[in-house]
Design an enzyme around this catalytic site. Structure first.
Site, PDB file in Angstrom:
ATOM      1  N   ALA A 115       0.774  -1.215  -0.094  1.00 38.66           N
ATOM      2  CA  ALA A 115       0.107  -0.009  -0.083  1.00 38.66           C
ATOM      3  C   ALA A 115       0.853   1.233   0.102  1.00 38.66           C
ATOM      4  CB  ALA A 115      -1.114  -0.039   1.149  1.00 38.66           C
ATOM      5  N   ALA A 116       2.125   1.217  -0.335  1.00 36.96           N
ATOM      6  CA  ALA A 116       2.976   2.526  -0.336  1.00 36.96           C
ATOM      7  C   ALA A 116       2.357   3.201  -1.502  1.00 36.96           C
ATOM      8  CB  ALA A 116       4.326   2.164  -0.535  1.00 36.96           C
ATOM      9  N   GLY A 117       2.417   2.843  -2.667  1.00 36.93           N
ATOM     10  CA  GLY A 117       1.818   3.432  -3.681  1.00 36.93           C
ATOM     11  C   GLY A 117       0.317   3.824  -3.527  1.00 36.93           C
ATOM     12  N   ASP A 118      -0.469   3.228  -2.924  1.00 35.10           N
ATOM     13  CA  ASP A 118      -1.698   3.590  -2.644  1.00 35.10           C
ATOM     14  C   ASP A 118      -1.723   4.650  -1.719  1.00 35.10           C
ATOM     15  OD1 ASP A 118      -2.613   1.556  -4.328  1.00 35.10           O
ATOM     16  OD2 ASP A 118      -3.184   0.255  -2.692  1.00 35.10           O
TER      17      ASP A 118
END
Ligand code: ADP
Length: 299
Positions: A245-248
């Site tokens: 979820a880093a990109g999210d």
């Protein structure tokens, strides 16, 4: 916010197993996930008034996800599909790397999502941002973007997972956010050598088709191409525990600041700070930071 909502099962292990290999896990946990839901929670936690449009099944997991959105203060435009709630299996290695398998379930119910998006977008106007990813059927995303643009709203596409998009489809996108693999895929450039130069070239090709392109580069930060200029924004130096979820988190936080009227030059560092906080925690939606934590890191 339009996209997928999943019930995630996350398993920790020393390293990601290779084909045919069996290894012992060191822990397991479950919680809310899905690119759409993660991004909606990240946007709400970083201060944006957020509506999430998606589909879940008529089951316990769907009810749980509805409860999560209420708890997070996200308005839910959740259609109840005949298909089961989406599920993801996340493997997280000790060095923070991950590998994910998704069973789409209700997230693949494009008709249900399109109908829900139409009613949510009826009140959209200029100043609003509509963010979507590609874990739900492309037609649902394109139809929502068409109607968002008719109403003067700004469209943001996180083209993940990547798939080929035509020039006409990309013309509906105001801001495109991709990681380096998606950037190479979407630009049609050879995936050999995921080096910085290849990604920068691919990003330039995309910027000729979409006004603003943001490429996330993991611990290397982000590359922003807008109005003919390319800017590199560094990541915050932190030790990653779980990059799920880093990109999210980056996308949700970025859109939250753009909706507040910030220019990209301020919104991208804000999003990088939010993502840096996210990678220091386990979990998907649960690892998105709150506004005060992000502001503290930016000080
Ligand atoms: P995705 O998760 O979609 O593959 P990236 O790996 O590019 O996306 O990460 C998205 C953003 O998260 C990066 O632009 C960066 O700001 C932040 N990030 C990711 N990994 C790290 C890390 N190890 N240290 C600091 N920030 C990170």
């Amino acid at each position: 916010m339009l996209g997928s909502a999943n019930h995630d099962t996350s398993v920790s292990m020393p390293r990601i197993p290779g084909p045919g290999e069996t290894i012992l896990a060191t822990g397991a946990a479950s919680g809310p996930g899905g690119k759409g839901l993660n991004q909606a929670v990240a946007a709400a936690r970083s201060g944006a008034s957020t509506t999430f449009v998606g589909a879940v099944g008529d089951d316990e997991a769907g009810e749980r996800l509805r409860g999560v959105l209420i708890e997070e203060g996200v308005r839910a435009g959740l259609s109840v599909s005949e298909r089961p709630t989406g599920t993801a299996f996340v493997m997280v290695a000790d060095d923070g790397e991950n590998a994910i398998v998704v069973v789409a379930g209700a997230n693949g119910d494009g008709a249900a999502i399109t109908a829900e998006a139409a009613s949510a977008l009826a009140s959209a106007g200029s100043g609003d941002l509509v963010l979507a990813q590609l874990e739900v059927p492309l037609d649902a995303v394109l139809s929502a973007f068409r109607s968002a643009k008719e109403r003067g709203a700004t469209t943001v596409l996180n083209a993940a997972p990547s798939r080929p998009l035509s020039d006409d489809q990309l013309a509906l996108v105001d801001v495109l956010i991709v990681n380096q693999h998606e950037c190479l895929d979407l630009a049609g450039a050879p995936v050999e050598g995921v080096g910085g130069a290849a990604v920068a070239d691919a990003a330039r090709l995309l910027a000729a088709r979409v006004g603003t392109v943001v490429v996330t580069l993991g611990s290397e930060g982000a590359l922003v191409l807008s109005a003919g200029e390319a800017t590199r924004i560094p990541a915050f130096p932190v030790t990653a525990v779980d990059t799920t979820a880093a990109g999210d988190t980056f996308c949700g936080a970025l859109v939250s600041r753009l909706a507040a009227g910030d220019p990209l030059a301020a919104a991208v560092p804000f999003a990088s700070a939010a993502a840096a906080l996210c990678v220091q925690r386990s979990g998907a939606a649960a690892s998105a930071p709150r506004l005060d934590e992000i502001m503290e890191l930016l000080e």
